[in-house]
Design a protein around this motif. Structure first.
Motif, PDB file in Angstrom:
ATOM      1  N   ASN A  63       0.875  -1.259  -0.182  1.00 44.41           N
ATOM      2  CA  ASN A  63      -0.100  -0.114  -0.175  1.00 44.41           C
ATOM      3  C   ASN A  63       0.930   1.382   0.047  1.00 44.41           C
ATOM      4  N   ASN A  64       1.899   1.163   0.725  1.00 45.15           N
ATOM      5  CA  ASN A  64       2.885   2.656   0.822  1.00 45.15           C
ATOM      6  C   ASN A  64       3.549   2.619  -0.640  1.00 45.15           C
ATOM      7  N   LEU A  65       4.075   1.590  -1.256  1.00 42.71           N
ATOM      8  CA  LEU A  65       4.735   1.839  -2.469  1.00 42.71           C
ATOM      9  C   LEU A  65       3.641   2.244  -3.562  1.00 42.71           C
ATOM     10  N   ASN A  66       2.432   1.586  -3.383  1.00 38.69           N
ATOM     11  CA  ASN A  66       1.452   2.188  -4.270  1.00 38.69           C
ATOM     12  C   ASN A  66       1.195   3.600  -4.192  1.00 38.69           C
ATOM     13  N   LEU A  67       1.085   4.170  -2.960  1.00 41.02           N
ATOM     14  CA  LEU A  67       0.869   5.583  -2.554  1.00 41.02           C
ATOM     15  C   LEU A  67       1.947   6.355  -3.111  1.00 41.02           C
ATOM     16  N   LEU A  68       3.260   5.841  -2.923  1.00 45.25           N
ATOM     17  CA  LEU A  68       4.297   6.547  -3.167  1.00 45.25           C
ATOM     18  C   LEU A  68       4.533   6.734  -4.741  1.00 45.25           C
TER      19      LEU A  68
END
Length: 200
Positions: A63-68
């Motif tokens: 999820n954090n990679l996608n947000l980034l």
């Protein structure tokens, strides 16, 4: 800096924290891949396998990679939309608390890919409809009764919009301007064009 192009929503602020916490050595390569793919709405910058490797290398959850990645893409899209010069982009990034070295890396990437990104985006439509044709007419209305010495001019534009998938006309829009409104509209168009030309 007159227009705020990055709204500090909770999600955006979370993404800024991720950007500031990234490994500085890996950041430029990540930026280059994202910038090169901004124009391509049908595919992601990284394959599923590459994203799994990135999660491990950057120590990020999916999820954090996608947000980034979505936020970096958004930053470059906004830079293209506003035809930002490097110094202006840097100022906007600093205003939303992106650390200086990360701002400089983003700006450096924009300097390398900005012109080509804008050119590629010009050829792609992100909307379900696009302008198909324009017709216009010019009307002069003479004064009436007590205003008999007055003349009023109106320009009327008929815009036909087509569906990107079917290429058939789906909507018709009519715009009417008086003389003052038409001049203001023309000035806005010239401003937009000059901003685009500055990247050429």
């Amino acid at each position: 800096m007159t227009t705020k192009v990055f709204n500090e929503t909770p999600r955006f602020c979370e993404a800024v924290e991720l950007i500031n916490g990234l490994n500085a050595a890996r950041f430029p390569k990540l930026l280059n891949r994202v910038a090169q793919n901004v124009h391509n709405k049908d595919s992601r910058a990284f394959s599923s396998e590459e994203e799994e490797k990135l999660q491990s290398a950057l120590d990020l959850t999916p999820n954090n990679l996608n947000l980034l990645l979505e936020t970096l893409e958004f930053i470059f899209q906004q830079a293209a939309y506003y035809a930002m010069k490097p110094a202006v982009l840097h100022e906007h990034l600093q205003s939303v608390n992106v650390e200086s070295d990360r701002s400089e890396a983003i700006v450096k990437t924009w300097m390398a890919h900005g012109k080509s990104t804008v050119e590629k985006l010009k050829k792609h439509s992100f909307a379900p409809q696009q302008l198909d044709s324009v017709a216009w007419s010019f009307n002069l209305q003479l004064g009436q009764n007590s205003k008999s010495n007055m003349k009023e001019t109106n320009a009327v534009f008929h815009l036909n919009l087509s569906n990107n998938n079917t290429q058939s006309v789906t909507d018709k829009i009519v715009l009417q301007f008086n003389h003052k409104e038409l001049l203001e509209f023309h000035e806005k168009l010239e401003t937009i064009q000059s901003q685009l030309d500055s990247l050429s």
